[in-house]
Design a protein around this motif. Structure first.
Motif, mmCIF file in Angstrom:
data_model
loop_
_atom_site.group_PDB
_atom_site.id
_atom_site.type_symbol
_atom_site.label_atom_id
_atom_site.label_comp_id
_atom_site.label_asym_id
_atom_site.label_seq_id
_atom_site.Cartn_x
_atom_site.Cartn_y
_atom_site.Cartn_z
ATOM 1 N N ASN A 344 53.096 59.477 54.681
ATOM 2 C CA ASN A 344 53.734 59.155 53.407
ATOM 3 C C ASN A 344 52.731 58.517 52.445
ATOM 4 O O ASN A 344 52.591 58.942 51.289
ATOM 5 N N GLN A 345 52.014 57.529 52.951
ATOM 6 C CA GLN A 345 50.987 56.842 52.154
ATOM 7 C C GLN A 345 49.870 57.772 51.728
ATOM 8 O O GLN A 345 49.402 57.709 50.605
ATOM 9 N N LYS A 348 51.059 60.030 48.942
ATOM 10 C CA LYS A 348 51.410 59.344 47.695
ATOM 11 C C LYS A 348 50.218 58.648 47.048
ATOM 12 O O LYS A 348 50.091 58.650 45.816
ATOM 13 N N VAL A 349 49.366 58.040 47.834
ATOM 14 C CA VAL A 349 48.236 57.321 47.235
ATOM 15 C C VAL A 349 47.242 58.308 46.609
ATOM 16 O O VAL A 349 46.675 58.028 45.556
ATOM 17 N N LYS A 351 48.145 61.107 45.223
ATOM 18 C CA LYS A 351 48.805 61.470 43.960
ATOM 19 C C LYS A 351 48.515 60.399 42.907
ATOM 20 O O LYS A 351 48.196 60.699 41.756
ATOM 21 N N LEU A 352 48.665 59.139 43.332
ATOM 22 C CA LEU A 352 48.451 58.017 42.409
ATOM 23 C C LEU A 352 47.025 58.016 41.864
ATOM 24 O O LEU A 352 46.830 57.975 40.643
ATOM 25 N N VAL A 353 46.044 58.094 42.758
ATOM 26 C CA VAL A 353 44.659 57.972 42.276
ATOM 27 C C VAL A 353 44.208 59.221 41.525
ATOM 28 O O VAL A 353 43.343 59.147 40.666
ATOM 29 N N GLN A 355 46.348 60.812 39.665
ATOM 30 C CA GLN A 355 47.313 60.880 38.553
ATOM 31 C C GLN A 355 47.946 62.264 38.444
ATOM 32 O O GLN A 355 48.054 62.846 37.359
ATOM 33 N N ASP A 356 48.355 62.785 39.601
ATOM 34 C CA ASP A 356 48.889 64.146 39.657
ATOM 35 C C ASP A 356 49.904 64.233 40.785
ATOM 36 O O ASP A 356 49.542 64.137 41.961
ATOM 37 N N ARG A 357 51.194 64.420 40.423
ATOM 38 C CA ARG A 357 52.230 64.452 41.459
ATOM 39 C C ARG A 357 52.094 65.675 42.364
ATOM 40 O O ARG A 357 52.685 65.719 43.442
ATOM 41 N N MET A 360 47.658 66.479 46.838
ATOM 42 C CA MET A 360 47.908 66.202 48.256
ATOM 43 C C MET A 360 49.349 66.544 48.669
ATOM 44 O O MET A 360 50.124 65.670 49.094
ATOM 45 N N PRO A 361 49.724 67.816 48.564
ATOM 46 C CA PRO A 361 51.066 68.211 49.017
ATOM 47 C C PRO A 361 51.191 68.033 50.524
ATOM 48 O O PRO A 361 50.181 68.004 51.241
ATOM 49 N N ASP B 107 57.330 68.014 44.849
ATOM 50 C CA ASP B 107 56.022 68.326 44.246
ATOM 51 C C ASP B 107 55.988 69.659 43.491
ATOM 52 O O ASP B 107 54.916 70.082 43.047
ATOM 53 N N ILE B 305 54.911 56.094 42.936
ATOM 54 C CA ILE B 305 53.593 56.702 43.139
ATOM 55 C C ILE B 305 53.720 58.146 43.620
ATOM 56 O O ILE B 305 52.822 58.939 43.402
ATOM 57 N N LYS B 306 54.848 58.494 44.225
ATOM 58 C CA LYS B 306 55.040 59.910 44.606
ATOM 59 C C LYS B 306 55.009 60.789 43.350
ATOM 60 O O LYS B 306 54.495 61.900 43.373
ATOM 61 N N SER B 307 55.593 60.283 42.277
ATOM 62 C CA SER B 307 55.594 61.056 41.030
ATOM 63 C C SER B 307 54.394 60.702 40.156
ATOM 64 O O SER B 307 54.327 61.086 38.995
ATOM 65 N N ALA B 308 53.437 59.974 40.730
ATOM 66 C CA ALA B 308 52.189 59.612 40.029
ATOM 67 C C ALA B 308 52.464 58.898 38.708
ATOM 68 O O ALA B 308 51.686 58.997 37.765
ATOM 69 N N GLN B 345 53.243 50.214 52.563
ATOM 70 C CA GLN B 345 52.737 50.757 51.294
ATOM 71 C C GLN B 345 52.729 49.710 50.196
ATOM 72 O O GLN B 345 51.793 49.639 49.416
ATOM 73 N N VAL B 349 49.177 49.068 48.607
ATOM 74 C CA VAL B 349 48.899 49.649 47.287
ATOM 75 C C VAL B 349 48.667 48.545 46.245
ATOM 76 O O VAL B 349 47.815 48.691 45.368
ATOM 77 N N LEU B 352 45.179 47.520 46.724
ATOM 78 C CA LEU B 352 44.290 48.538 46.157
ATOM 79 C C LEU B 352 44.195 48.389 44.635
ATOM 80 O O LEU B 352 43.082 48.309 44.101
#
Lengths: 470, 470
Positions: A344-345, A348-349, A351-353, A355-357, A360-361, B107, B305-308, B345, B349, B352
């Motif tokens: 999960n992390q 999601k992380v 995606k966060l870094v 900036q794109d949902r 990392m599918p 996604d 963060i999943k949706s960025a 998380q 996070v 981070l």
């Protein structure tokens, strides 16, 4: 008609999901898993709904749909009622024995020098390594890990625990220039490793290895010596690489401003036997070097962000076809050893870094936990996918637990919803080692009790060292 | 000597950990938990090793050490052998009924308009809401959540499921300017909510509420009307606030460049009854306004963060004593409803993004999951800590599972190691609703089967809508 293992038999006879088949004119096999959502993790990422996996001896001999089952007569049939069946998870980097210190002084400034090193100095022993590895192994099996790659001391003790529980592992004996529990210096570490390699080189599930701790804690000569010896003995080399800014500074000072990866390459130690853990601070040219060398990478995201070290460009490495797989790092860093609890992390992380949902599918995360991890450990011809001829390392994940329902996309369910409590069965080399979360090869209660008993020593030592148990 | 509930009795009689006491000259109580690692989560964050929690009726009447137990004679004694006993977790923001869509098209670009809205248009009904809420409730109880705050349609159906399973909830009936399943426009939504409020205003565990979807999906007049009605009826108002850049643009265009928080304040709708979910895009002055107003904040990091969308400055808000607690958001966003699976998380996070391994230590995460969440929902006088006079919402966490051993620091173990599979027992308002992971108030198998059956409709509708089930 049942397997000969007694412990196994007793449990299997009692389990309603498993029964003997009585088909005729069919090939006799040992174990067949039916009615499964089979994630093969082969190159096409084929999924078989209502699928079948057929196991003979320690190998997978067939994978396919429901009809496939008619061709075989199996000693044991596991009808898993739609549950996910997938390759066992591979943890590319850990220090399993350190479980005995877990949850101590997390986030305390200077923990390494105030807590961990002083504790290791007084407590690392064959006993501690065995107790910690037993606990770590147990946690890993219960979390779906069937293979792991370990770096620590007294790895021959770890090997005994791995042999007993029935897992698969690459066990790297530490080589470091400082005096440690099982060696006074790097040369003694190398000798220890050589003896361990000799002892375990033919074990069917254990691969002995060298584990030079890091470039900055070994001399150039020792690193080159290990590269040469590893080639001679055809064993892996496990190392921490490009983990911190401080490492970059130290290596730059040693080697004309080179990055850790450039340095390893320049001394001839970046090769196809190396597994590099972390790789956080890496440039595009570092990545190119790693790719060219065929070096494996252990991506320990959850541990790396706990220490605020940053996020490795793992997605970029994966997309560039680097040999990269998920690892947890040690239980003082992560703090779990089950990669499933990190899926999960990881998704999601990144995606966060990025900036794109869409980054990392889930399928990439699962690939990095299975085939990617097998490639990182240079074991992709043996494990990492459910394909004919591969070793039968297979796990079954409950899809009827409330957090796992519904399942429109099994990769999504695994990555965004699953946790280690959802792992039902574990099979390594064709042998069931956990069934319905019950361990069949070790006594779980004894392992837990022994670990809890050892915490008394740890608490006492912390206080003797002038610190508090916090 | 046992409680009168029949289902409960049968299970309790069979369980070896629970037995009747026979002390004399002691106060008679209903339930006593002994030999516990009690995390009170009171203002001193007191921990009782070998602690005792005493429950009479629906309330906690004593919390303390081992000796305390001698003063009471309990109908039921739960000796938990050192396990963690703590306040039930509080999920400050979700849409429980949406579990029926979970894992679908994660996604996929444009998922909201391609999948979720068209599915909701065709499938949201009393049946769907009930089936989804039953599944969500089950997942939450199994993950240690005893109270949640929900925003969706047909909340009177959700209320029935909450009443049955025995949880506590704030249920917010949606008000939105578009036609939805249970209202053609905002005024019909308000009428639906008023009827629901009337029906449930005296329920001991259910708090009915208004849930204006967001500032940009409602007019200023409707938002003000709801603020006024909520004051008259003394009920909470749940809203999505400061969630996306697009929201900022829309509100800025409506209200002279104001931020969503400034806008809500300017129209008199930022008050002590409001619970604002997300609060990602907030400035220092927004935070000041929220603090002054006494508005609660739901921090849904894992979903955000999943949706960025970014990371809310939740740590800053916590440190500034804002009413802030953890939430999961809906199962299409998160995708789990158990905050315990997000602790890891949340801690990591925030480390981070703050580039500080000391940031967001475990005790703050646990505070945000319990007392912080109670404060966010304006229920801190009733729940959130184990203190005398509070409602007896209590959970017991297994500390002998391999991932939970050792336990030098219970907050660290909970945050860095635990998952929902480690939750053993759940007690709400003094009543045991889950024991050793077995549900005592609902039939788990039926709930799962009904949810899986409903997925057929979802799959069919996706295809009718011209999309693929991916």
């Amino acid at each position: 008609m049942f397997a000969s293992n007694n412990i196994l038999n007793k449990t299997l006879l009692a389990a309603s999901i498993i029964f003997a088949t009585s088909l005729h004119a069919a090939e006799q096999v040992d174990l067949m898993i039916t009615d499964a959502t089979v994630l093969t993790m082969n190159s096409e990422k084929a999924i078989h709904e209502n699928g079948t996996v057929v196991i003979k001896g320690n190998k997978i001999i067939a994978v396919g749909d429901a009809k496939l089952a008619q061709q075989y007569q199996a000693n044991i049939v596991m009808d898993v009622d739609g549950d996910i069946v997938m390759p066992g998870l591979i943890n590319t980097h850990t220090h399993a024995s350190m479980t005995v210190f877990r949850s101590l002084a997390d986030d305390v400034p200077g923990r390494l020098h105030r807590y961990i090193f002083p504790l290791e100095k007084k407590l690392v022993s064959r006993d501690m390594v065995r107790i910690g590895a037993n606990l770590g192994n147990l946690e890993m099996v219960k979390g779906g890990v069937t293979t792991y790659s370990d770096m620590y001391y007294f790895e021959d003790e770890v090997a005994k625990t791995v042999d007993k529980i029935g897992m698969r592992a690459i066990l790297g004996e530490t080589v470091i220039k400082f005096p440690v529990a099982d060696a006074q210096n790097a040369q003694e570490g190398i000798q220890y490793a050589l003896k361990f390699i000799e002892e375990y080189k033919d074990h069917p599930r254990i691969t002995p290895a060298f584990a030079p701790h890091a470039p900055y804690t070994n001399t150039t000569e020792v690193l080159q010596q290990i590269t040469k010896l590893a080639k001679e003995h055809n064993v892996p080399v496990l190392i921490h690489l490009a983990e911190s800014d401080r490492e970059n500074e130290k290596i730059a000072a040693r080697a004309d401003g080179k990055s850790p990866v450039e340095y390893m390459d320049s001394i001839g130690s970046l090769d196809e036997r190396l597994v590099a853990a972390h790789m956080i601070n890496v440039s595009e040219s570092d990545i190119e070097l790693v790719k060219k060398a065929g070096t494996g990478v252990a991506h320990n995201m959850s541990a790396n962000i706990k220490s605020a070290k940053g996020v490795s460009p793992a997605l970029k490495m994966y997309d560039e076809d680097i040999r990269i797989g998920l690892g947890t790092d040690g239980p003082m860093s992560g703090n779990t050893l089950s990669t499933i609890d990190e899926f999960n992390q990881v998704a999601k992380v990144h995606k966060l870094v990025n900036q794109d949902r869409g980054a990392m599918p889930p399928v990439k995360v699962i690939d990095m936990a299975t085939m990617g991890a097998a490639r990182a450990l240079h074991m992709e011809d043996k494990i990492g996918s459910l394909e004919v001829g591969k070793l039968a390392d297979v796990i079954v994940i409950d899809t009827k637990a409330p957090n796992m329902v519904p399942m429109y996309n099994p990769y999504s369910v695994l990555v965004y919803s699953a946790n280690s409590g959802n792992v039902r069965h574990s099979i390594v080399a064709g042998k069931v080692i956990m069934q319905d979360r019950n361990m069949l090869t070790v006594n779980e209660k004894n392992i837990i009790e022994e670990a809890i008993e050892f915490t008394k020593k740890v608490r006492q030592t912390v206080i003797e060292n002038g610190e508090k148990v916090i």
